[in-house]
Design an enzyme around this catalytic site. Sequence first.
Site, mmCIF file in Angstrom:
data_model
loop_
_atom_site.group_PDB
_atom_site.id
_atom_site.type_symbol
_atom_site.label_atom_id
_atom_site.label_comp_id
_atom_site.label_asym_id
_atom_site.label_seq_id
_atom_site.Cartn_x
_atom_site.Cartn_y
_atom_site.Cartn_z
ATOM 1 N N ASP A 159 0.845 -1.203 0.000
ATOM 2 C CA ASP A 159 0.000 0.000 0.000
ATOM 3 C C ASP A 159 0.883 1.257 0.000
ATOM 4 O O ASP A 159 0.615 2.233 -0.707
ATOM 5 C CB ASP A 159 -0.909 -0.014 1.243
ATOM 6 C CG ASP A 159 -1.637 -1.342 1.354
ATOM 7 O OD1 ASP A 159 -2.521 -1.605 0.535
ATOM 8 O OD2 ASP A 159 -1.285 -2.147 2.240
ATOM 9 N N HIS A 187 -4.802 -3.181 6.328
ATOM 10 C CA HIS A 187 -4.626 -3.482 4.896
ATOM 11 C C HIS A 187 -5.996 -3.862 4.338
ATOM 12 O O HIS A 187 -6.335 -5.030 4.183
ATOM 13 C CB HIS A 187 -3.625 -4.625 4.708
ATOM 14 C CG HIS A 187 -3.557 -5.107 3.291
ATOM 15 N ND1 HIS A 187 -3.080 -4.341 2.258
ATOM 16 C CD2 HIS A 187 -3.944 -6.274 2.724
ATOM 17 C CE1 HIS A 187 -3.167 -5.020 1.125
ATOM 18 N NE2 HIS A 187 -3.699 -6.193 1.379
HETATM 19 P P1 NAX Z 1 -2.155 -18.199 -3.800
HETATM 20 O O1 NAX Z 1 -3.519 -18.748 -3.620
HETATM 21 O O2 NAX Z 1 -1.555 -18.115 -5.160
HETATM 22 O O3 NAX Z 1 -1.147 -19.030 -2.901
HETATM 23 C C1 NAX Z 1 -1.390 -19.352 -1.573
HETATM 24 C C2 NAX Z 1 -0.564 -20.571 -1.249
HETATM 25 O O4 NAX Z 1 -0.665 -20.784 0.149
HETATM 26 C C3 NAX Z 1 -1.051 -21.844 -1.945
HETATM 27 O O5 NAX Z 1 0.033 -22.466 -2.605
HETATM 28 C C4 NAX Z 1 -1.582 -22.702 -0.796
HETATM 29 O O6 NAX Z 1 -1.373 -24.085 -1.001
HETATM 30 C C5 NAX Z 1 -0.738 -22.175 0.363
HETATM 31 N N1 NAX Z 1 -1.304 -22.424 1.690
HETATM 32 C C6 NAX Z 1 -2.600 -22.410 2.065
HETATM 33 N N2 NAX Z 1 -2.722 -22.727 3.354
HETATM 34 C C7 NAX Z 1 -1.454 -22.916 3.810
HETATM 35 C C8 NAX Z 1 -0.922 -23.281 5.074
HETATM 36 N N3 NAX Z 1 -1.712 -23.527 6.107
HETATM 37 N N4 NAX Z 1 0.406 -23.397 5.186
HETATM 38 C C9 NAX Z 1 1.226 -23.183 4.134
HETATM 39 N N5 NAX Z 1 0.768 -22.849 2.909
HETATM 40 C C10 NAX Z 1 -0.546 -22.723 2.754
HETATM 41 O O7 NAX Z 1 -2.176 -16.772 -3.108
HETATM 42 P P2 NAX Z 1 -1.151 -15.558 -3.280
HETATM 43 O O8 NAX Z 1 -1.561 -14.733 -4.445
HETATM 44 O O9 NAX Z 1 0.228 -16.053 -3.213
HETATM 45 O O10 NAX Z 1 -1.517 -14.682 -1.982
HETATM 46 C C11 NAX Z 1 -1.188 -15.148 -0.690
HETATM 47 C C12 NAX Z 1 -1.842 -14.274 0.364
HETATM 48 O O11 NAX Z 1 -1.337 -12.947 0.307
HETATM 49 C C13 NAX Z 1 -3.358 -14.132 0.218
HETATM 50 O O12 NAX Z 1 -3.956 -14.219 1.496
HETATM 51 C C14 NAX Z 1 -3.510 -12.730 -0.323
HETATM 52 O O13 NAX Z 1 -4.792 -12.207 -0.046
HETATM 53 C C15 NAX Z 1 -2.411 -12.028 0.416
HETATM 54 N N6 NAX Z 1 -1.993 -10.717 -0.078
HETATM 55 C C16 NAX Z 1 -1.614 -9.803 0.847
HETATM 56 C C17 NAX Z 1 -1.169 -8.539 0.492
HETATM 57 C C18 NAX Z 1 -0.750 -7.555 1.527
HETATM 58 O O14 NAX Z 1 -0.440 -6.424 1.139
HETATM 59 N N7 NAX Z 1 -0.737 -7.856 2.822
HETATM 60 C C19 NAX Z 1 -1.135 -8.139 -0.941
HETATM 61 C C20 NAX Z 1 -1.111 -9.286 -1.887
HETATM 62 C C21 NAX Z 1 -1.994 -10.433 -1.515
HETATM 63 O O15 NAX Z 1 -3.330 -10.126 -1.868
#
Ligand code: NAX
Length: 327
Positions: A159, A187
Amino acid sequence: MKKPVTVAITGTAGNIGYAIAFRIASGGLFGPEQPVNLHLIEIEPALGALEGVVMELHDCAFPTLNNVVATADLDSGFADADYVFLIGSRPRSKGMERQDLLLANGSIFKPQGAAINRSASKDVRVLVVGNPANTNALIALHNAPNLAPTQVSSMMRLDHNRAINKLSRRLNVQPNVIKNMTVWGNHSTTQFPDLQHCTVDGKPSAELVDQDWYRGEYIYKIQHRGAQIIEARGASSAASAASAAIDHMRNWALGTEASSWVSMGVMTDGSYYDVGKDLIFSFPVHCKDHSFEIVADLSLDDYSMGMIRASEKELIKERDMVLDLLR
Ligand code: NAX
């Protein structure tokens, strides 16, 4: 070469995880003289895909990559970790309410906090990226009682970087002449990108931008930038999120410029800007040698205080929904 540091990353088969792993392995976090061990953590069904990530990491032949562990076991994954990126989480599915998402992801961050408490280095620094990041960080911290509150933070840097980008494009200047940007709060769409103390080439930004644009389009567009990217890409921000996570951890570990600050979601103790205690709230911070200090006593006008109150209110509501997950 120095002694390797150990960096644990959850969700490394996902979009952000895939982008960040290669940058950290190639020295993008701590530079070309610092070897790293990577501990990549995924859920069981994603271990096959994670194995592919490991093969690609090895195929890069990075001189800074010392050792790679790929696992679904939290204690092995967090073992002796110096730096942890908690990225993996469940995305919001169709029809899912915010409370359902909070609870589903909260139940990921509770055991992860407990495992970090048991297995990571005592001096670990933990950055939570997985959404809802602020409240997930609160859950992780509550379940890691041996960690100081200052060892866990949530990511607001994307952000913050977006806010710098939009201002630099408006004024046609390079991003690095913009100092003292702050994005306060959660966020989420209640975040408050604040230009009141921001300077551009040493000049107060208030003298350079139209207040109607600032309070209207500027704030709205930063608050909704994530949705704009999803609409354009059909997927949420990944490379920019990975880049922001590296910026956040690098500043935390190695320090910020003396002349500027950055935005980080950190634990509140009730003594800054009237924000109540026990929330992970984004403030302006100076970092130095693995620690940070909230920038205190900035004067804030009524409009800014109102924006901060609204984001605080939302975070209190989120916390109320996950009370069972807080120790
Ligand atoms: P993806 O869905 O591409 O990847 C998530 C990965 O996490 C998957 O490979 C899944 O198998 C794995 N996973 C799920 N549960 C797990 C666990 N208990 N232990 C280990 N791995 C696990 O999502 P992605 O685009 O990489 O985003 C990841 C997270 O970042 C989401 O929650 C998203 O909303 C968040 N974000 C946060 C941002 C921020 O500024 N704080 C911005 C970007 C993003 O939106």
